[in-house]
Design an enzyme around this catalytic site. Sequence first.
Site, PDB file in Angstrom:
ATOM      1  CE  LYS A  30      -3.944   1.898   2.642  1.00 57.93           C
ATOM      2  NZ  LYS A  30      -4.811   1.679   3.821  1.00 57.93           N
ATOM      3  CB  SER A  72      -8.067   3.472   2.747  1.00 57.68           C
ATOM      4  OG  SER A  72      -7.232   2.875   3.725  1.00 57.68           O
ATOM      5  CB  SER A  81      -8.273   0.736   5.729  1.00 56.09           C
ATOM      6  OG  SER A  81      -9.010   1.933   5.674  1.00 56.09           O
TER       7      SER A  81
END
Lengths: 480, 488, 93
Positions: B79, B154, B178
């Site tokens: 990420k 996210s 997330s």
Amino acid sequence: MDYEVVIGCEVHVELKTKTKIFCNCPTDFGGAPNTHVCPVCLGLPGTLPVLNKKVLEYAIKAGLATNCEIAEYSKFDRKNYFYPDLTKAYQISQFDLPICKNGYVEINVGGKTKKIGLTRIHMEEDAGKLVHQGATITSATGSLADYNRAGVPLIEIVSEPDLRSAEEVLAFLTNLKAIIEYTGVSDAKMEQGSLRCDVNISLRPFGQEEFGTRAEIKNLNSFRAVERVINYEIDRQTDILEDGGQVVQETRTWDEGKGVTLSLRSKEDSDEYRYFPDPDLTPLVIDRAWVEELRSSLPEMPMAKRKRLIEEEGLPEYDAGVITSSKVLAEFYDGVRAHYGDAKKTSNWIMGELLARVNAEGIELEDIKVKPEHLAALLTVLDKGEINGKIAKEVFAEMFNTGKEPESIIKEKGLVQISDEGAIVAIVDEVLANNPKSVEDYRAGKKQAMGFLVGQVMKASKGQANPGVVNKLLAERLEQ
Amino acid sequence: MTLSRLTIHELHEKLTSKEISAVELAKEHLHRIETIDTDVKAYLKVTADVALAQAEAVDKMIANGEKIAPLAGIPMALKDNMCTEGIETTCASKMLENFKPQYDAAVVEKLHSNHGVMLGKVNMDEFAMGSTTENSAYFATKNPWNFDCVPGGSSGGSAAAVAADLAVYSLGSDTGGSIRQPAAFCGLVGLKPTYGAVSRYGLIAFASSLDQIGPLTKDVTDAALVMNAIAGHDHRDSTSANIAFPDYTAALDGSVQGMRIGIPEEYFGEGIDPEVEAQVRAAAAKLEELGAVVEVCSLPHTRYAMPAYYLIAPAEASSNLGRYDGVRYGLRANAKDVIGMFKETRNQGFGDEVKRRIMLGTYGLSSGYYDAYYLKALKVRNLIKQDFDAAFAKYDCLITPTAPTTALVKGQNQDPLALYKGDICTIPSNLAGIPALSLPYGLDSKQMPVGVQLLGKAFGEPQLLKVAYALEQNTDLTKLKPNQGKGL
Amino acid sequence: MITKEVVEKVAKLSRLELTEEEVAVHAEQLNKILETMDILKQIDTDGIEPLAHVLPIQNVLREDEVGECMPREKVLSNAPEQADGMFQVPKIV
């Protein structure tokens, strides 16, 4: 109307740790810009702080030395504001649970002892430094940020509004500085910025209970500036009040050149710091045994030492005050006294010869080369009459410049006092033979001629002749 | 059967038996990214050179007969909020468009020392604020199951990359769901570890007291293997737990016999899609069938979690995001003075959702509101934690939905409050700091995957992995692949 | 109820410059969000300690030992503007 001045101080002290408060960067002064910087103190995204144990230890020591309560439970908070010298847009500080609170510092003004309350002492990080590209911050075309100082550990010591005059403030700062210096947690030097002071000043009519509106003057870095600021503010605020006006609560800055304070920002902008507990740092639960261990490691504090010098050593208050105002001097005094018996003579030499030379040379007390045991040795030979006072001062000058022992200086320069009558008689006879006019004058009743002749003998002996013996021998010869 | 469909443990066997090489494996993934990611749009940055160099090194080790770590040679994606030295780390924000961190995050160091192969950095909601990956300042990522749907967020780029076989696994971060919600939306296993289990050093902070890094993987065994590599104490993170960390694979024995599992009734209220609820109840029934004791229980303060979270997280974020001021890194807008530069930089650099949360957080911390909002939220947080403490005195694990619905349709998520409400199942475990795992469990009638969430006590990851593994071993509902043609 | 003035003040504290239109949007959204927070007022939290840290970790300290700093080129490697080894910013006032 007559107004009473009410003053409180916030003193920032830079702690003498090897590394910064939350990272391993060195705290040394003098590095090229941005060379004492790592991802943590640069506030790079993703970095996290880890508390330096020494900072906690030093803060506790400072608290103990100023009679504070040491918190059982303490924590760090974030103080949020934007400024280019701040790498994270928040300063890690302490808000509602400071490490120390409710202490005091004693001062002695006009023969009276007064306790000045300390509200709290808390730990925080210093910001970086901005170099303004121009003569002043207001005329600069831009600024440059150097983060070498970002993250240097500070303690902020906040006093109660207990101070009532510039004189009291100076006495407070002098004693606080000495206490901090004694504990060894900081150099506490205003000139070098390791001790900085903000003062809050307000006026109120005598007899009134509640405080007037205060102005805060930030970042004063000399005792003289503190004194001037206070006197300036008293005048400024008195004028406002006498004209029927109101003092504005605001932060002001001291313009050293113009000798005035200027408004920086009003209260409403400044107090929105949005403090909240820093989630990146864990709470502190302070071990009582550790606190006691630190307490017992503290040296004798200046006020206690001052009292001891007066009561046990018999020094005048003035001498005791001067000697204890600095840890170095006080330790020097104790060092001399460990080898030498006369307290007053020790104090005279420290305050006279030593401090005069330190001031004349403009050196720091830490950099004195003379060792206390060497001064003790010098005073001992002086007392024994092996050298006279004039020679002793000469020897001391050499000790001060080189750090050598007095014995070797005396030997090298052949400065041992001559008391042997046989050796002195020869010089006396020679002087009398060379100065028949003075001899005549003396015998004609001009007794002052004696002084001249003594001086001649001393000169001829390069100052080594024992003046007592010289006097005695001269008198004998002249009366013949 | 392409290599890219396989799991870490399957590929590890093929690597060590020399059936395949790490370079071959990396190349297959890089090729797949080149051909398929144009549709999925999971990657913000592909680091092909890095991946191939790392893969070559692993092949050398294998050729030399060295024993390799389970993650060695396995291609993965990070990420884009985990710092990679010298490689762009943007948080999917314009603010950090060209930011190349000067250091590696702790988890990145760990993956390097395990000889992992980094394919690149994947998309996310800007600064991890969002649950659709539509808040990325660069582009939206699609759900590989159905390109009309969001992958969740996210960590949507992480989930889409693994679900589309563009990486074998990915590291995400989870502040309020997330990792788990995108894992659920994309049919993957997602684990948010206990707060303090994985170092946050180098994870660009959203809300420091809630953020935690964890794996998104294709099965439960892989989740345990990644945890073995990334969990552990780190002296650079003061909130990192200094305990003995277990071998997470040891829990994978397939048995739930006698385990006590609670179903907290508050997680099945208003807003929960009946199809989702049905799957979760089916999973609970399966566990009972496998010998677990399953009971309804209560976490009475659950309804207060969402408001508490949306006070605490934005407050911390408003402070954490202050450093983006244009002085030291990232975007700098031109202005005549410093204050103007600060404002213009932040105006241009931050997207709407980030600004909204900064505003909300600043408001909650400002004088006059602190006690009513922030402080109150911290007290409520304590009550929520106490609820869990009481529950875990009775149960080994709790079972709930991961999200109220399956994947949301793209482009229809403009109401912030409606989205915040979508976090109700995942938020409480972040507030309490406890571990939580999302496991795929069947599809809904739209043929989209449903996520079942397992909650455990602090450092109870082994129990969660044990239960999840038992479900995985005893049903066909957990290993799901996009196959209905709306996506891949 | 959050007024336009409050939104402007909060924006100023956050160093965000909002247009009039944005101020109105933020005011409306913040009000809607804060309305949902009102249910927190229903719970009695008297005597409940605020929970800032979920794990019972305390006294995490490091020794006062000097470590490595970054080379200056690295410190400045992301600087938008620099001069003389420092970060350049526009004038302060």
